[in-house]
Design a protein around this motif. Structure first.
Motif, PDB file in Angstrom:
ATOM      1  N   LEU A 196       0.832  -1.211   0.000  1.00 13.72           N
ATOM      2  CA  LEU A 196       0.000   0.000   0.000  1.00 13.72           C
ATOM      3  C   LEU A 196       0.862   1.253   0.000  1.00 13.72           C
ATOM      4  N   ALA A 197       1.952   1.236   0.771  1.00 11.71           N
ATOM      5  CA  ALA A 197       2.860   2.389   0.805  1.00 11.71           C
ATOM      6  C   ALA A 197       3.500   2.594  -0.568  1.00 11.71           C
ATOM      7  N   ARG A 198       3.803   1.488  -1.254  1.00  8.02           N
ATOM      8  CA  ARG A 198       4.349   1.590  -2.617  1.00  8.02           C
ATOM      9  C   ARG A 198       3.345   2.238  -3.561  1.00  8.02           C
ATOM     10  N   PHE A 199       2.078   1.798  -3.505  1.00  9.14           N
ATOM     11  CA  PHE A 199       1.033   2.416  -4.329  1.00  9.14           C
ATOM     12  C   PHE A 199       0.947   3.915  -4.050  1.00  9.14           C
ATOM     13  N   THR A 200       0.920   4.238  -2.764  1.00  8.12           N
ATOM     14  CA  THR A 200       0.735   5.631  -2.347  1.00  8.12           C
ATOM     15  C   THR A 200       1.870   6.514  -2.848  1.00  8.12           C
ATOM     16  N   LEU A 201       3.097   6.020  -2.710  1.00  9.54           N
ATOM     17  CA  LEU A 201       4.262   6.777  -3.168  1.00  9.54           C
ATOM     18  C   LEU A 201       4.214   6.972  -4.681  1.00  9.54           C
ATOM     19  N   GLN A 202       3.863   5.923  -5.417  1.00 15.58           N
ATOM     20  CA  GLN A 202       3.781   6.027  -6.871  1.00 15.58           C
ATOM     21  C   GLN A 202       2.710   7.029  -7.302  1.00 15.58           C
ATOM     22  N   GLU A 203       1.564   7.007  -6.622  1.00 19.22           N
ATOM     23  CA  GLU A 203       0.479   7.925  -6.972  1.00 19.22           C
ATOM     24  C   GLU A 203       0.833   9.370  -6.639  1.00 19.22           C
ATOM     25  N   TYR A 204       1.637   9.570  -5.595  1.00 17.60           N
ATOM     26  CA  TYR A 204       2.048  10.925  -5.231  1.00 17.60           C
ATOM     27  C   TYR A 204       2.863  11.557  -6.355  1.00 17.60           C
ATOM     28  N   PHE A 205       3.758  10.757  -6.969  1.00 19.83           N
ATOM     29  CA  PHE A 205       4.672  11.299  -7.979  1.00 19.83           C
ATOM     30  C   PHE A 205       4.132  11.200  -9.408  1.00 19.83           C
ATOM     31  N   ILE A 246      10.147   6.892  -9.978  1.00 19.56           N
ATOM     32  CA  ILE A 246       9.501   6.401  -8.756  1.00 19.56           C
ATOM     33  C   ILE A 246       8.066   5.973  -9.042  1.00 19.56           C
ATOM     34  N   SER A 247       7.350   6.761  -9.855  1.00 20.58           N
ATOM     35  CA  SER A 247       5.936   6.469 -10.118  1.00 20.58           C
ATOM     36  C   SER A 247       5.752   5.256 -11.019  1.00 20.58           C
ATOM     37  N   GLN A 248       6.774   4.938 -11.825  1.00 16.96           N
ATOM     38  CA  GLN A 248       6.629   3.853 -12.793  1.00 16.96           C
ATOM     39  C   GLN A 248       7.378   2.581 -12.423  1.00 16.96           C
ATOM     40  N   ASN A 249       8.348   2.689 -11.512  1.00 19.56           N
ATOM     41  CA  ASN A 249       9.191   1.539 -11.178  1.00 19.56           C
ATOM     42  C   ASN A 249       8.849   1.025  -9.785  1.00 19.56           C
ATOM     43  N   ARG A 250       8.186  -0.127  -9.712  1.00 20.61           N
ATOM     44  CA  ARG A 250       7.751  -0.637  -8.411  1.00 20.61           C
ATOM     45  C   ARG A 250       8.933  -1.066  -7.538  1.00 20.61           C
ATOM     46  N   TYR A 251      10.037  -1.449  -8.153  1.00 14.91           N
ATOM     47  CA  TYR A 251      11.218  -1.845  -7.382  1.00 14.91           C
ATOM     48  C   TYR A 251      11.829  -0.634  -6.680  1.00 14.91           C
ATOM     49  N   LEU A 252      11.927   0.478  -7.399  1.00 19.09           N
ATOM     50  CA  LEU A 252      12.503   1.699  -6.824  1.00 19.09           C
ATOM     51  C   LEU A 252      11.600   2.258  -5.725  1.00 19.09           C
ATOM     52  N   VAL A 274      10.346   2.851   0.290  1.00 23.16           N
ATOM     53  CA  VAL A 274       9.500   2.500   1.440  1.00 23.16           C
ATOM     54  C   VAL A 274      10.298   1.733   2.488  1.00 23.16           C
ATOM     55  N   VAL A 275      11.058   0.733   2.053  1.00 21.59           N
ATOM     56  CA  VAL A 275      11.827  -0.102   2.976  1.00 21.59           C
ATOM     57  C   VAL A 275      12.924   0.714   3.668  1.00 21.59           C
ATOM     58  N   ILE A 276      13.609   1.572   2.911  1.00 16.67           N
ATOM     59  CA  ILE A 276      14.682   2.400   3.496  1.00 16.67           C
ATOM     60  C   ILE A 276      14.114   3.328   4.570  1.00 16.67           C
ATOM     61  N   LEU A 277      12.978   3.960   4.279  1.00 20.84           N
ATOM     62  CA  LEU A 277      12.356   4.845   5.273  1.00 20.84           C
ATOM     63  C   LEU A 277      11.934   4.064   6.514  1.00 20.84           C
ATOM     64  N   SER A 278      11.456   2.844   6.324  1.00 24.16           N
ATOM     65  CA  SER A 278      11.067   1.997   7.462  1.00 24.16           C
ATOM     66  C   SER A 278      12.281   1.630   8.313  1.00 24.16           C
ATOM     67  N   VAL A 279      13.397   1.305   7.649  1.00 21.74           N
ATOM     68  CA  VAL A 279      14.637   0.991   8.371  1.00 21.74           C
ATOM     69  C   VAL A 279      15.115   2.197   9.165  1.00 21.74           C
ATOM     70  N   MET A 280      15.041   3.383   8.546  1.00 21.14           N
ATOM     71  CA  MET A 280      15.454   4.613   9.235  1.00 21.14           C
ATOM     72  C   MET A 280      14.593   4.870  10.472  1.00 21.14           C
ATOM     73  N   LEU A 281      13.286   4.642  10.341  1.00 13.58           N
ATOM     74  CA  LEU A 281      12.393   4.837  11.482  1.00 13.58           C
ATOM     75  C   LEU A 281      12.716   3.850  12.604  1.00 13.58           C
ATOM     76  N   LEU A 282      12.946   2.590  12.229  1.00 14.89           N
ATOM     77  CA  LEU A 282      13.292   1.574  13.224  1.00 14.89           C
ATOM     78  C   LEU A 282      14.617   1.890  13.905  1.00 14.89           C
ATOM     79  N   ALA A 283      15.603   2.323  13.124  1.00 16.34           N
ATOM     80  CA  ALA A 283      16.923   2.618  13.683  1.00 16.34           C
ATOM     81  C   ALA A 283      16.878   3.803  14.640  1.00 16.34           C
ATOM     82  N   SER A 284      15.997   4.759  14.346  1.00 19.81           N
ATOM     83  CA  SER A 284      15.908   5.951  15.203  1.00 19.81           C
ATOM     84  C   SER A 284      15.171   5.674  16.510  1.00 19.81           C
TER      85      SER A 284
END
Length: 544
Positions: free
Chosen positions: A401-410, A421-427, A432-442
């Motif tokens: 869902l976060a991937r969909f949301t990010l793609q729709e934003y851009f 970002i809007s066209q590449n689901r891998y990117l 999404v995963v990097i931001l989640s890791v940053m939140l967990l690390a903080s």
């Protein structure tokens, strides 16, 4: 009064509501099978894939349920079991089911896009950007929190980790065989039975072969898993895992009903209504924020308009999946309440302090299920494992869902990076995963989580606002949506105001500021919606 009486009455009310009010709401949305669903018009083999109604219901129910309809109602019993039951039934029928089906219907008529895009089409671009920033931030918070919860669960109970890994392997095999089976109904029934039997066997097998790793390793493995669950075709992993997992909850509900029928326990807790709680606050607005899943939850709108609408084979399937799925969840919430009201209030309050809601639920329901001749320890373990298994469903669904949301934003941002970002689901999933890791690390997720309840119900209010504007612009009377919308705005704005003031007094300024910003966000979207409707009303009539 016996618990069996409560379950029967609740079941009759919910089933009747599906056939009577569900039909009314479905007709109001003017859904029809003469129009092709987005799963056909936008079929891409990744996200848009037409699927069988029972499979989509399994995915949707597993995604929206999790531990929510268990934890929230049990905590809310603090105010008394009667107000909890009333809100579950009234909220589930007239609020949650309307909200879920409405989000799904609006998405079906907007190319299977999420609430953010529907806001853009009906309220405006600014509204879309504000909503997506809010919903995306909420999803990242959920991913971080649930990665932490699941990793800790796997460390403390390696058998749950083993069972979860076996479930994933089973889902991959089921998804492959299901694609080979195609539309052959008998073959699908056969592989479903085999899959369900193996899933229950893996519950037992997982406990026999515990798989132990440290917390940090589990966090990274979980996020790697979430990445692949987000980018692979939904029919490969996410959908079959949710479909099979949903039978854990169906089995839990059926076992509970049979166990209660055999044991026939009395409701021991008193009938008093407590208007305030020292720990929680006043019954209004806390009751309506605490019981979200089971009554109405904003997260459901993200699932309904995110993954679910892209899988519906026909528009008519939305009724059983959206309206029906919500009412099944409401019945699960009633069972959760029932698990703790067979004890007196003093035991309930002390159990909440020493054990928490999930162990209370597992012990209460496990003892009832044991009346079927199942060993008590096994019954309690089965209930606890079922609840834990659905945390993983929340993690992988939220990542997608976060991937969909990010793609729709851009989508509408005109620069090369935004286009990628809007066209590449891998990117987009990597972000999404990097931001989640940053939140967990903080470690910031532990600070931010207390505001989730209010933020979640604000999502519900904003989704209802979007649905109402969409209906009004189609010249459809939206009163049945606007009544729950006004109530939910009243609940969330009151909750956010109280939350901001309390945290300001406690000098937790981060939460106070976030609550204030969410308050401003909701007012801004209401104003934008009003302007959009005013513009619509002032449009000159076409002269023929």
């Amino acid at each position: 009064m016996t618990l069996l009486t409560l379950l029967i009455l609740s079941g009759v009310i919910l089933v009747s509501a599906y056939f009577i009010y569900g039909k009314y709401v479905y007709n109001k949305f003017k859904l029809t099978d003469t129009r092709k669903a987005p799963s056909h018009t936008h079929r891409d083999g990744i996200d848009y894939i037409p699927s069988k109604p029972i499979v989509v219901l399994g995915h949707h129910f597993a995604s929206i349920a999790g531990a929510g309809p268990i934890v929230g109602p049990i905590i809310a019993v603090t105010f008394g079991w009667i107000p909890a039951v009333i809100w579950i039934l009234v909220g589930g029928i007239f609020f949650g089911a309307v909200h879920d089906l409405g989000s799904m219907a609006a998405s079906l008529r907007n190319q299977g896009k999420s609430i953010g895009v529907i806001i853009q089409n009906n309220i405006g671009y600014k509204g879309k950007q504000l909503f997506i920033i809010f919903s995306f931030s909420t999803l990242i918070l959920i991913i971080g929190v649930f990665a932490d919860i699941i990793a800790k669960t796997f460390v403390s109970n390696p058998g749950v980790a083993s069972a979860s890994i076996l479930f994933i392997l089973l889902a991959l095999a089921f998804g492959l065989v299901n694609r080979l089976v195609g539309d052959r109904k008998l073959a699908f029934v056969v592989i479903s039975i085999i899959g369900i039997v193996l899933m229950y066997y893996f519950v037992y097998l997982g406990m026999q072969i515990p798989f132990a790793l440290d917390y940090q390793t589990w966090v990274y493995l979980l996020l790697i898993y979430a990445f692949f669950a987000s980018v692979t075709p939904i029919s490969t992993l996410l959908q079959p895992r949710d479909y099979l997992n949903s039978f854990l909850l169906y089995g839990l509900i059926l076992s509970a009903v049979v166990g209660v029928f055999i044991a026939n326990p009395e409701i021991v807790m008193d009938n008093e209504v407590h208007l305030s709680s020292e720990n929680l606050g006043y019954i209004f607005p806390v009751l309506f924020v605490t019981i979200a899943c089971g009554a109405i939850s904003g997260f459901h709108s993200l699932v309904a308009s995110g993954t679910t609408s892209k899988q519906l084979d026909k528009e008519s399937d939305a009724k059983i999946v959206g309206f029906g799925g919500m009412l099944i969840e409401s019945f699960l919430a009633i069972i959760a309440v029932g698990a703790v009201i067979v004890m007196n209030r003093a035991d309930y309050l002390s159990g909440m302090v020493t054990d928490g809601p999930v162990p209370l639920f597992a012990n209460g329901l496990g003892n009832m299920i044991s009346s079927m001749g199942i060993p008590v320890d096994f019954a309690i373990g089965f209930v606890a494992l079922t609840v834990s298994a659905f945390a993983l469903t929340t993690l992988d669904t939220c990542t997608r869902l976060a991937r969909f949301t990010l793609q729709e934003y851009f989508e509408d941002v005109k620069n090369p990076v935004a286009a990628k970002i809007s066209q590449n689901r891998y990117l987009s999933t990597t972000v999404v995963v990097i931001l989640s890791v940053m939140l967990l690390a903080s470690g910031g997720f532990t600070t931010l989580w207390p505001i989730f309840g209010s933020a979640n119900q604000l999502l519900a209010a904003l989704a209802l606002l979007t649905i109402a504007v969409w209906l009004i612009k189609q010249k459809i009377n939206a009163t049945f949506v606007m009544i729950p919308m006004f109530f939910m705005f009243t609940v969330t704005l009151t909750s956010l105001g109280l939350f901001a003031w309390k945290n300001f007094q406690d000098e937790i300024f981060v939460l106070a500021i976030i609550a204030a910003l969410l308050f401003v966000l909701s007012i801004s979207l209401i104003v934008l919606a009003a302007k959009s409707l005013k513009t619509e009303i002032n449009k000159p009539e076409m002269v023929h």
